[in-house]
Motif scaffolding. Structure first.
Motif, PDB file in Angstrom:
ATOM      1  N   THR A  85       0.834  -1.197   0.000  1.00 51.19           N
ATOM      2  CA  THR A  85       0.000   0.000   0.000  1.00 51.19           C
ATOM      3  C   THR A  85       0.872   1.252   0.000  1.00 51.19           C
ATOM      4  O   THR A  85       1.708   1.431   0.880  1.00 51.19           O
ATOM      5  N   THR A  86       0.652   2.075  -1.006  1.00 52.26           N
ATOM      6  CA  THR A  86       1.331   3.362  -1.115  1.00 52.26           C
ATOM      7  C   THR A  86       0.397   4.417  -0.559  1.00 52.26           C
ATOM      8  O   THR A  86      -0.793   4.414  -0.866  1.00 52.26           O
ATOM      9  N   ILE A  87       0.944   5.300   0.253  1.00 57.13           N
ATOM     10  CA  ILE A  87       0.136   6.367   0.847  1.00 57.13           C
ATOM     11  C   ILE A  87       0.642   7.711   0.337  1.00 57.13           C
ATOM     12  O   ILE A  87       1.845   7.962   0.305  1.00 57.13           O
ATOM     13  N   ILE A  88      -0.302   8.551  -0.079  1.00 59.25           N
ATOM     14  CA  ILE A  88       0.034   9.907  -0.510  1.00 59.25           C
ATOM     15  C   ILE A  88      -0.138  10.820   0.697  1.00 59.25           C
ATOM     16  O   ILE A  88      -1.223  10.885   1.288  1.00 59.25           O
ATOM     17  N   TYR A  89       0.946  11.491   1.049  1.00 57.07           N
ATOM     18  CA  TYR A  89       0.973  12.366   2.230  1.00 57.07           C
ATOM     19  C   TYR A  89       1.032  13.830   1.814  1.00 57.07           C
ATOM     20  O   TYR A  89       1.664  14.179   0.813  1.00 57.07           O
ATOM     21  N   ASP A  90       0.431  14.696   2.635  1.00 57.86           N
ATOM     22  CA  ASP A  90       0.570  16.143   2.473  1.00 57.86           C
ATOM     23  C   ASP A  90       1.947  16.565   2.998  1.00 57.86           C
ATOM     24  O   ASP A  90       2.575  15.842   3.777  1.00 57.86           O
ATOM     25  N   ASP A  91       2.380  17.734   2.594  1.00 57.63           N
ATOM     26  CA  ASP A  91       3.568  18.395   3.158  1.00 57.63           C
ATOM     27  C   ASP A  91       4.857  17.575   3.071  1.00 57.63           C
ATOM     28  O   ASP A  91       5.508  17.299   4.081  1.00 57.63           O
ATOM     29  N   ALA A  92       5.222  17.202   1.839  1.00 55.17           N
ATOM     30  CA  ALA A  92       6.486  16.504   1.620  1.00 55.17           C
ATOM     31  C   ALA A  92       7.648  17.442   1.923  1.00 55.17           C
ATOM     32  O   ALA A  92       7.538  18.664   1.790  1.00 55.17           O
ATOM     33  N   GLN A  93       8.773  16.853   2.334  1.00 54.95           N
ATOM     34  CA  GLN A  93       9.960  17.645   2.643  1.00 54.95           C
ATOM     35  C   GLN A  93      11.219  16.813   2.374  1.00 54.95           C
ATOM     36  O   GLN A  93      11.163  15.590   2.304  1.00 54.95           O
ATOM     37  N   CYS A 166       5.397 -10.381 -11.432  1.00 56.60           N
ATOM     38  CA  CYS A 166       4.877  -9.306 -10.589  1.00 56.60           C
ATOM     39  C   CYS A 166       3.777  -8.606 -11.373  1.00 56.60           C
ATOM     40  O   CYS A 166       4.077  -7.827 -12.260  1.00 56.60           O
ATOM     41  N   ASP A 167       2.554  -8.881 -11.047  1.00 56.61           N
ATOM     42  CA  ASP A 167       1.491  -8.256 -11.832  1.00 56.61           C
ATOM     43  C   ASP A 167       0.529  -7.428 -11.000  1.00 56.61           C
ATOM     44  O   ASP A 167      -0.528  -7.060 -11.454  1.00 56.61           O
ATOM     45  N   LYS A 168       0.926  -7.118  -9.772  1.00 54.91           N
ATOM     46  CA  LYS A 168       0.032  -6.351  -8.912  1.00 54.91           C
ATOM     47  C   LYS A 168       0.710  -5.081  -8.407  1.00 54.91           C
ATOM     48  O   LYS A 168       1.526  -5.137  -7.498  1.00 54.91           O
ATOM     49  N   PRO A 169       0.375  -3.938  -9.011  1.00 52.63           N
ATOM     50  CA  PRO A 169       0.899  -2.694  -8.443  1.00 52.63           C
ATOM     51  C   PRO A 169       0.267  -2.469  -7.068  1.00 52.63           C
ATOM     52  O   PRO A 169      -0.729  -3.099  -6.716  1.00 52.63           O
ATOM     53  N   SER A 170       0.853  -1.582  -6.298  1.00 53.32           N
ATOM     54  CA  SER A 170       0.347  -1.332  -4.945  1.00 53.32           C
ATOM     55  C   SER A 170      -0.999  -0.616  -4.977  1.00 53.32           C
ATOM     56  O   SER A 170      -1.348   0.042  -5.955  1.00 53.32           O
ATOM     57  N   SER A 171      -1.733  -0.757  -3.882  1.00 48.96           N
ATOM     58  CA  SER A 171      -2.914   0.090  -3.656  1.00 48.96           C
ATOM     59  C   SER A 171      -2.379   1.479  -3.358  1.00 48.96           C
ATOM     60  O   SER A 171      -1.270   1.622  -2.837  1.00 48.96           O
TER      61      SER A 171
END
Length: 186
Positions: A85-93, A166-171
């Protein structure tokens, strides 16, 4: 595996691109703090740089280097999820500016893969992880399906798991600091 980690690490530290197996698909990677290397990834993929890339980090301690405020729910998701699972976060640094999306977000995954874990640890930082294909082409399901342009466009090809399918990208889940959770890809 140690030799492959050392060879990949050398390429990353020299601003190069690697082709490597991740916990999901074969990926093109670089040091996520090096803007020139990130630019090379976009050029190789023939992808516009406004379309964000994913990064891998070793653990939640490393995650804290790249995200100003990690929502509590993120750590819960990381703990309980049974699939990548990939998570998109606010406020990268502390990442290359051309890696951070226009809205200041960054997509990060902690992979359940020993090679990726060790590589992030030895680099002591985030590694770009984008599928090993040219933009607009399907994601390769195995090493054999990787396009010649991609193979020739990287500085180092990791010699591990070439037979792996490998045929499944992350959520992908977007977690905003205001508490909004949005599923981008299941």
């Amino acid at each position: 595996m140690q030799t492959e980690i050392n060879n990949a690490l050398k390429a990353l530290k020299n601003g190069g691109l690697i082709l490597y197996p991740t916990d999901t698909v074969w990926g093109i990677g670089c040091d996520a703090t090096n803007p020139e290397a990130v630019k090379k990834v976009y050029e190789l993929k023939q992808r516009i740089d406004s379309k964000a890339l994913i990064c891998l980090v070793a653990d939640d301690r490393m995650l804290k280097k790249y995200v100003k405020k990690i929502p509590e729910v993120a750590l819960n998701i990381i703990e309980v999820t049974d699939k990548p699972t990939t998570i998109i976060y606010d406020d990268a640094q502390n990442l290359a500016a051309n890696l951070i999306a226009e809205d200041g977000t960054i997509a990060i995954r902690i992979p359940d893969d020993e090679f990726c874990f060790q590589l992030c640890r030895k680099l002591n930082g985030a590694i770009v992880s984008t599928s090993a294909n040219l933009s607009g082409f399907p994601t390769p399901k195995s090493f054999k399906e990787i396009q010649q342009e991609v193979l020739k466009g990287v500085d180092y090809v990791v010699n591990l798991h070439h037979e792996k399918i490998c045929d499944k990208p992350s959520s992908i889940i977007k977690l905003s600091n205001n508490g909004v959770v949005k599923i981008i890809r299941e």
